[in-house]
Design a protein around this motif. Structure first.
Motif, mmCIF file in Angstrom:
data_model
loop_
_atom_site.group_PDB
_atom_site.id
_atom_site.type_symbol
_atom_site.label_atom_id
_atom_site.label_comp_id
_atom_site.label_asym_id
_atom_site.label_seq_id
_atom_site.Cartn_x
_atom_site.Cartn_y
_atom_site.Cartn_z
ATOM 1 N N THR A 1 -13.905 6.082 -14.527
ATOM 2 C CA THR A 1 -12.839 5.618 -13.256
ATOM 3 C C THR A 1 -12.034 5.751 -11.965
ATOM 4 O O THR A 1 -11.919 7.025 -11.684
ATOM 5 C CB THR A 1 -11.495 4.523 -14.643
ATOM 6 N N THR A 2 -11.549 5.248 -11.616
ATOM 7 C CA THR A 2 -11.085 5.192 -9.680
ATOM 8 C C THR A 2 -9.888 4.233 -10.008
ATOM 9 O O THR A 2 -9.383 4.008 -10.462
ATOM 10 C CB THR A 2 -12.206 4.658 -9.147
ATOM 11 N N LEU A 3 -9.675 5.568 -9.153
ATOM 12 C CA LEU A 3 -7.744 5.541 -8.568
ATOM 13 C C LEU A 3 -7.568 5.623 -7.209
ATOM 14 O O LEU A 3 -8.108 5.287 -6.342
ATOM 15 C CB LEU A 3 -7.127 6.124 -9.000
ATOM 16 N N SER A 4 -6.897 4.282 -6.663
ATOM 17 C CA SER A 4 -5.904 4.221 -5.459
ATOM 18 C C SER A 4 -4.442 4.303 -5.797
ATOM 19 O O SER A 4 -3.972 4.141 -6.607
ATOM 20 C CB SER A 4 -6.671 3.064 -5.147
ATOM 21 N N ARG A 5 -4.112 4.165 -4.388
ATOM 22 C CA ARG A 5 -2.910 3.819 -4.134
ATOM 23 C C ARG A 5 -2.421 2.213 -3.450
ATOM 24 O O ARG A 5 -0.991 2.116 -3.018
ATOM 25 C CB ARG A 5 -1.718 4.455 -3.581
ATOM 26 N N LYS A 6 -3.200 0.886 -3.846
ATOM 27 C CA LYS A 6 -3.338 -0.053 -3.164
ATOM 28 C C LYS A 6 -2.536 -0.813 -4.186
ATOM 29 O O LYS A 6 -3.293 -1.015 -5.363
ATOM 30 C CB LYS A 6 -4.484 -0.619 -2.633
ATOM 31 N N GLY A 7 -1.370 -1.544 -3.712
ATOM 32 C CA GLY A 7 -0.905 -2.301 -5.220
ATOM 33 C C GLY A 7 0.485 -1.818 -5.950
ATOM 34 O O GLY A 7 -0.471 -0.397 -6.221
ATOM 35 N N VAL B 1 0.985 -1.177 0.095
ATOM 36 C CA VAL B 1 -0.055 -0.459 -0.080
ATOM 37 C C VAL B 1 0.892 0.866 0.213
ATOM 38 O O VAL B 1 1.755 1.177 1.200
ATOM 39 C CB VAL B 1 -0.957 -0.148 1.712
ATOM 40 N N TYR B 2 0.541 2.603 -0.820
ATOM 41 C CA TYR B 2 1.372 3.258 -1.129
ATOM 42 C C TYR B 2 0.745 4.837 -0.467
ATOM 43 O O TYR B 2 1.535 5.690 -0.421
ATOM 44 C CB TYR B 2 1.988 3.614 -2.964
ATOM 45 N N GLY B 3 0.081 4.161 -0.443
ATOM 46 C CA GLY B 3 -0.881 5.718 0.507
ATOM 47 C C GLY B 3 -2.009 5.144 0.272
ATOM 48 O O GLY B 3 -2.906 4.703 -0.318
ATOM 49 N N PRO B 4 -3.205 6.560 1.367
ATOM 50 C CA PRO B 4 -4.169 6.303 0.976
ATOM 51 C C PRO B 4 -5.585 6.598 0.457
ATOM 52 O O PRO B 4 -6.467 7.108 0.659
ATOM 53 C CB PRO B 4 -4.573 7.031 2.943
ATOM 54 N N GLN B 5 -4.806 7.150 -0.567
ATOM 55 C CA GLN B 5 -5.330 8.637 -1.869
ATOM 56 C C GLN B 5 -6.261 7.605 -2.390
ATOM 57 O O GLN B 5 -5.731 6.507 -2.563
ATOM 58 C CB GLN B 5 -4.489 9.718 -2.060
#
Length: 199
Positions: free
Chosen positions: A175-181, A156-160
């Motif tokens: 689309t959705t983005l996260s910083r997981k993986g 996990v690179y960040g909660p954003q």
């Protein structure tokens, strides 16, 4: 006429002749010694600075050349970060000279993504590569989600997180983005220009 009067007359004309000779000699010396130093060197071309051609070439700025065409699109971005949330929009007209800076950054990201075979992508991207139309990533390709079966780390690179919707280069974006993986982090970094707060 007396002898003394004649001598005075001869001396007067002799003085005039000597004075005239000295003036002539001075003029010749000036012409020979000083005048050439005031002329421009022979290998230098003289130009009248007030001519329109010269002024035009000095005043007119050179046209800036840009390698990238600006993208065209309108995006609405919802970002959340550690309890904070904000909504921002990005409008790009295709003119990098007047568009906000994130438009140019997205154009660069699109060019890099299109030239990176390791970037992954969707089936439509594979078709584009096969057909040879590889000028740049389309909107769908730039915002493409991670394909199922792609090998990624679980770090996990960040909660954003971010949700992006709108149109980009003629494509509908939702689309959705996260910083997981690692794969999602790669997408986040590619699209960071729109997820960071736009000033």
């Amino acid at each position: 006429m007396s002898h003394s009067h004649s001598d005075r007359r001869n001396r007067g004309s002799l003085g005039t002749v000597l004075l005239a000779g000295a003036c002539c000699a001075g003029a010749v010396a000036y012409a020979v010694l000083v005048a050439p130093s005031m002329l421009p060197p022979q290998d230098v071309e003289t130009t009248n600075v007030t001519t329109p051609e010269v002024l035009g070439s000095v005043i007119e700025p050179e046209e800036e050349s840009t390698d990238l065409d600006g993208p065209v699109g309108h995006l609405r971005i919802n970002v959340s970060d550690r309890g904070l949330a904000w909504v921002q929009t990005l409008n790009c007209t295709g003119d990098l000279a007047v568009d906000p800076e994130p438009c140019a950054v997205m154009a660069e990201a699109s060019a890099e993504f299109a030239g990176d075979p390791a970037a992954g992508g969707s089936e439509s991207e594979s078709k584009t590569d096969e057909e040879g139309a590889d000028e740049g990533a389309t909107g769908e390709q730039l915002f493409t989600e991670v394909r199922s079966g792609t090998v990624c780390t679980d770090k996990v690179y960040g909660p954003q997180e971010a949700a992006i919707e709108g149109t980009w280069e003629g494509e509908e974006i939702d689309t959705t983005l996260s910083r997981k993986g690692s794969c999602e982090e790669a997408r986040w970094q590619r699209l960071r220009a729109v997820t960071e707060q736009i000033g």
